[in-house]
Design a protein around this motif. Sequence first.
Motif, PDB file in Angstrom:
ATOM      1  N   PRO A  62     -31.721 -27.258  26.523  1.00 55.14           N
ATOM      2  CA  PRO A  62     -32.336 -26.145  25.792  1.00 55.14           C
ATOM      3  C   PRO A  62     -31.275 -25.263  25.136  1.00 55.14           C
ATOM      4  O   PRO A  62     -30.125 -25.242  25.562  1.00 55.14           O
ATOM      5  CB  PRO A  62     -33.093 -25.387  26.893  1.00 55.14           C
ATOM      6  CG  PRO A  62     -32.402 -25.765  28.153  1.00 55.14           C
ATOM      7  CD  PRO A  62     -31.882 -27.147  27.966  1.00 55.14           C
ATOM      8  N   GLU A  63     -31.673 -24.533  24.102  1.00 52.72           N
ATOM      9  CA  GLU A  63     -30.730 -23.651  23.407  1.00 52.72           C
ATOM     10  C   GLU A  63     -30.342 -22.478  24.297  1.00 52.72           C
ATOM     11  O   GLU A  63     -31.143 -21.992  25.098  1.00 52.72           O
ATOM     12  CB  GLU A  63     -31.375 -23.133  22.110  1.00 52.72           C
ATOM     13  CG  GLU A  63     -31.573 -24.202  21.054  1.00 52.72           C
ATOM     14  CD  GLU A  63     -32.136 -23.633  19.768  1.00 52.72           C
ATOM     15  OE1 GLU A  63     -32.149 -22.392  19.636  1.00 52.72           O
ATOM     16  OE2 GLU A  63     -32.566 -24.424  18.921  1.00 52.72           O
ATOM     17  N   GLY A  64     -29.097 -22.035  24.147  1.00 55.24           N
ATOM     18  CA  GLY A  64     -28.646 -20.847  24.865  1.00 55.24           C
ATOM     19  C   GLY A  64     -28.452 -21.041  26.349  1.00 55.24           C
ATOM     20  O   GLY A  64     -28.455 -20.066  27.111  1.00 55.24           O
ATOM     21  N   ILE A  65     -28.283 -22.287  26.784  1.00 54.65           N
ATOM     22  CA  ILE A  65     -28.140 -22.550  28.207  1.00 54.65           C
ATOM     23  C   ILE A  65     -26.792 -22.012  28.712  1.00 54.65           C
ATOM     24  O   ILE A  65     -25.764 -22.123  28.039  1.00 54.65           O
ATOM     25  CB  ILE A  65     -28.264 -24.069  28.498  1.00 54.65           C
ATOM     26  CG1 ILE A  65     -28.321 -24.319  30.008  1.00 54.65           C
ATOM     27  CG2 ILE A  65     -27.137 -24.849  27.857  1.00 54.65           C
ATOM     28  CD1 ILE A  65     -28.648 -25.753  30.357  1.00 54.65           C
TER      29      ILE A  65
ATOM     30  N   GLU B 179     -25.692 -22.693  34.843  1.00 53.43           N
ATOM     31  CA  GLU B 179     -27.019 -23.226  35.168  1.00 53.43           C
ATOM     32  C   GLU B 179     -27.066 -24.752  35.111  1.00 53.43           C
ATOM     33  O   GLU B 179     -28.065 -25.357  35.479  1.00 53.43           O
ATOM     34  CB  GLU B 179     -28.065 -22.648  34.204  1.00 53.43           C
ATOM     35  CG  GLU B 179     -28.220 -21.137  34.304  1.00 53.43           C
ATOM     36  CD  GLU B 179     -29.139 -20.582  33.235  1.00 53.43           C
ATOM     37  OE1 GLU B 179     -29.617 -19.451  33.411  1.00 53.43           O
ATOM     38  OE2 GLU B 179     -29.380 -21.273  32.216  1.00 53.43           O
ATOM     39  N   LEU B 180     -25.982 -25.367  34.650  1.00 53.25           N
ATOM     40  CA  LEU B 180     -25.928 -26.823  34.536  1.00 53.25           C
ATOM     41  C   LEU B 180     -25.511 -27.457  35.861  1.00 53.25           C
ATOM     42  O   LEU B 180     -24.574 -26.996  36.513  1.00 53.25           O
ATOM     43  CB  LEU B 180     -24.940 -27.239  33.451  1.00 53.25           C
ATOM     44  CG  LEU B 180     -25.447 -27.222  32.011  1.00 53.25           C
ATOM     45  CD1 LEU B 180     -24.297 -27.509  31.065  1.00 53.25           C
ATOM     46  CD2 LEU B 180     -26.560 -28.233  31.813  1.00 53.25           C
TER      47      LEU B 180
ATOM     48  N   TYR C 256     -30.467 -26.751  35.284  1.00 50.52           N
ATOM     49  CA  TYR C 256     -30.773 -27.901  34.442  1.00 50.52           C
ATOM     50  C   TYR C 256     -29.908 -29.099  34.814  1.00 50.52           C
ATOM     51  O   TYR C 256     -28.718 -28.960  35.093  1.00 50.52           O
ATOM     52  CB  TYR C 256     -30.528 -27.567  32.965  1.00 50.52           C
ATOM     53  CG  TYR C 256     -31.390 -26.456  32.444  1.00 50.52           C
ATOM     54  CD1 TYR C 256     -32.640 -26.716  31.899  1.00 50.52           C
ATOM     55  CD2 TYR C 256     -30.948 -25.131  32.503  1.00 50.52           C
ATOM     56  CE1 TYR C 256     -33.443 -25.682  31.423  1.00 50.52           C
ATOM     57  CE2 TYR C 256     -31.739 -24.097  32.037  1.00 50.52           C
ATOM     58  CZ  TYR C 256     -32.984 -24.372  31.494  1.00 50.52           C
ATOM     59  OH  TYR C 256     -33.773 -23.356  31.030  1.00 50.52           O
ATOM     60  N   VAL C 257     -30.539 -30.257  34.827  1.00 52.35           N
ATOM     61  CA  VAL C 257     -29.835 -31.530  34.924  1.00 52.35           C
ATOM     62  C   VAL C 257     -30.095 -32.258  33.618  1.00 52.35           C
ATOM     63  O   VAL C 257     -31.252 -32.554  33.288  1.00 52.35           O
ATOM     64  CB  VAL C 257     -30.339 -32.377  36.114  1.00 52.35           C
ATOM     65  CG1 VAL C 257     -29.676 -33.748  36.103  1.00 52.35           C
ATOM     66  CG2 VAL C 257     -30.079 -31.672  37.429  1.00 52.35           C
ATOM     67  N   ILE C 258     -29.054 -32.513  32.837  1.00 48.14           N
ATOM     68  CA  ILE C 258     -29.191 -33.199  31.551  1.00 48.14           C
ATOM     69  C   ILE C 258     -28.845 -34.668  31.752  1.00 48.14           C
ATOM     70  O   ILE C 258     -27.741 -35.007  32.171  1.00 48.14           O
ATOM     71  CB  ILE C 258     -28.266 -32.592  30.480  1.00 48.14           C
ATOM     72  CG1 ILE C 258     -28.348 -31.050  30.493  1.00 48.14           C
ATOM     73  CG2 ILE C 258     -28.614 -33.139  29.113  1.00 48.14           C
ATOM     74  CD1 ILE C 258     -29.724 -30.503  30.194  1.00 48.14           C
TER      75      ILE C 258
END
Length: 212
Positions: free
Chosen positions: A21-24, A28-29, A53-55
């Motif tokens: 997402p934008e602005g992450i 938070e990753l 977030y998990v990408i």
Amino acid sequence: MAQNYRIYINEKTISITESAPEGINQSELIGVEQFDFSKIYFQVLNSTSNQFYVITDNAKAFLKRIIKSVTLIEAAGGLVKNKKGEHLFIYRNDKWDLPKGKLEKGEGPRAGAVREVEEECGIEISSSGKKICKTYHAYTIKGQVVLKKSHWYKMKYTGKGKLVPQLEENITDVKWFTNDGFALILSNTFPSIIEVMEESGLLTDGQEQQQG
């Protein structure tokens, strides 16, 4: 279309997604290399942040990897609508919630969802309809991290019976809510319940913005 799954840890959310997402915020990753969900659970639980977030290239496969790494508990519940268009919520452990519970051995999700609603609310469901979604919630049993997978169904109630909360399940109130009353629910519920309300189309854009 990019896939996205959420795992809830109390008020916190881990989003497993295929597009960032934008602005992450970098903090938070969560890295996918050497990912250990049991360790991540406690890190998230003790963090001051609520969103992580998990990408990954394949969100569904990554979720399956997590499920295989811990004990999985299957549960089911329902979003019940009456003839007036009101929806049924329970008050359990000082939070507004939807009726649900663990599946019994050999029990299918739909049958289990109906049984749990009837037991926890003291009514007889008239019919069960479309499956809304599945939610995932992590917690610990005797120090071991477990993952609860809950199946959610739309249901109808056409009777006039009195609602009876199942006190032995720490349910102290069962109540019908109109759409205008959802602000009370949103101010004191779990992120997983908000997801069910969103997926069912119960929330308007304005209500989603207020709770978000």
